[in-house]
Design a protein around this motif. Structure first.
Motif, PDB file in Angstrom:
ATOM      1  N   TYR A 105      25.127 107.621  64.519  1.00  0.00           N
ATOM      2  CA  TYR A 105      26.458 108.366  65.048  1.00  0.00           C
ATOM      3  C   TYR A 105      26.224 109.743  64.713  1.00  0.00           C
ATOM      4  O   TYR A 105      25.717 110.410  63.770  1.00  0.00           O
ATOM      5  N   ASN A 107      28.097 112.901  64.650  1.00  0.00           N
ATOM      6  CA  ASN A 107      29.260 113.868  63.978  1.00  0.00           C
ATOM      7  C   ASN A 107      29.757 114.885  64.656  1.00  0.00           C
ATOM      8  O   ASN A 107      30.906 115.278  64.539  1.00  0.00           O
ATOM      9  N   GLN A 108      28.840 115.552  65.525  1.00  0.00           N
ATOM     10  CA  GLN A 108      29.052 116.612  66.299  1.00  0.00           C
ATOM     11  C   GLN A 108      30.100 116.330  67.398  1.00  0.00           C
ATOM     12  O   GLN A 108      31.140 116.880  67.710  1.00  0.00           O
ATOM     13  N   ASN A 110      31.162 112.825  67.891  1.00  0.00           N
ATOM     14  CA  ASN A 110      31.914 111.716  67.278  1.00  0.00           C
ATOM     15  C   ASN A 110      31.686 110.685  68.384  1.00  0.00           C
ATOM     16  O   ASN A 110      32.371 109.546  68.773  1.00  0.00           O
ATOM     17  N   LYS A 137      23.579 109.795  55.336  1.00  0.00           N
ATOM     18  CA  LYS A 137      23.657 110.879  56.118  1.00  0.00           C
ATOM     19  C   LYS A 137      22.033 111.498  56.578  1.00  0.00           C
ATOM     20  O   LYS A 137      21.310 111.699  55.543  1.00  0.00           O
ATOM     21  N   SER A 150      25.408 110.097  60.975  1.00  0.00           N
ATOM     22  CA  SER A 150      25.507 109.204  59.873  1.00  0.00           C
ATOM     23  C   SER A 150      24.919 107.838  60.405  1.00  0.00           C
ATOM     24  O   SER A 150      24.866 107.435  61.589  1.00  0.00           O
ATOM     25  N   PHE A 199      33.405 119.577  58.113  1.00  0.00           N
ATOM     26  CA  PHE A 199      33.054 118.054  57.784  1.00  0.00           C
ATOM     27  C   PHE A 199      33.858 117.642  56.797  1.00  0.00           C
ATOM     28  O   PHE A 199      33.996 118.333  55.734  1.00  0.00           O
ATOM     29  N   LYS A 203      33.837 112.073  53.366  1.00  0.00           N
ATOM     30  CA  LYS A 203      33.136 111.345  54.268  1.00  0.00           C
ATOM     31  C   LYS A 203      31.549 111.476  54.007  1.00  0.00           C
ATOM     32  O   LYS A 203      30.635 110.700  53.787  1.00  0.00           O
ATOM     33  N   THR A 209      28.665 103.324  56.052  1.00  0.00           N
ATOM     34  CA  THR A 209      29.706 103.114  57.133  1.00  0.00           C
ATOM     35  C   THR A 209      30.076 101.659  57.274  1.00  0.00           C
ATOM     36  O   THR A 209      30.715 101.758  58.277  1.00  0.00           O
TER      37      THR A 209
END
Length: 215
Positions: A105, A107-108, A110, A137, A150, A199, A203, A209
């Protein structure tokens, strides 16, 4: 039409999915070999539905009278025979460990990305980088930028770090440093830096997750 030869995906020794069926053993073996080769991924799925998952690809037949024993390694490193739980009246011609690709995943953006995309987009050769793991992470620092990825759990994040490090060794790359044991001071600094970049701290503190196993 009934198919005499089946290529079957097994998860934790139970049938998960029939991939394809053939009338002739030759065609079935050709597909089996190609399917294994085409799914030779670098970062494999080790967890599914919040439980450890082990996959095998089997070539089975309704007509053959011989069986192929499948061996696993126990906690002492000894090979032990492990029969597939729901093999029924079928005979095994082939049974090989199989890799389902695990996605990461980003995160930048999504979105979930492949290992190859992670390397190509973020681990470029023109900068020196440093990678850490915190909870589930992966954190990548490159110049003044910090990127966050993630995974399903802490074990997966540690495993991804090891896979990236091995990729660098295998490709004779020395433009990155890998840190496994982050100190409390460094951890607080990273939390603060990531929070300043927008961020969500809640989270960041999460260790997984995935939820408990679905029934």
């Amino acid at each position: 039409m009934n198919r005499t030869y089946l290529i079957v995906l097994f998860k934790n020794r139970q049938r998960k999915k029939i991939i394809k069926g053939y009338q002739t053993e030759k065609k079935a073996r050709e597909f089996f070999k190609k399917y294994l080769k085409d799914n030779d991924f670098i970062f494999c799925k080790n967890f599914e539905n919040a439980e450890p998952s082990n996959y095998q690809l089997g070539l089975i037949s309704q007509n053959n009278q011989y069986k192929l024993d499948f061996y696993t390694t126990d906690e002492y490193g000894k090979n032990v025979s492990a029969k597939i739980l729901d093999e029924g009246t079928f005979s095994f011609l082939e049974l090989q460990p199989f890799c389902l690709e695990e996605l990461i995943y980003d995160n930048q953006t999504n979105t979930k990305i492949r290992f190859e995309d992670l390397i190509k987009k973020y681990y470029v050769k023109d900068t020196f980088k440093c990678s850490y793991t915190i909870n589930n992470k992966l954190i990548l620092q490159s110049d003044e930028k910090t990127f966050l990825f993630s995974l399903k759990n802490q074990e997966d994040s540690h495993r991804l770090l090891s896979v990236i490090e091995k990729f660098f060794r295998d490709n004779s790359r020395s433009d990155s440093m890998f840190v496994r044991d982050v100190s409390s001071t460094q951890r607080k600094y990273l939390y603060s830096q990531l929070a300043n970049q927008g961020f969500d701290k809640k989270k960041l503190y999460r260790q997984s997750t995935t939820f408990s196993k679905r029934k």
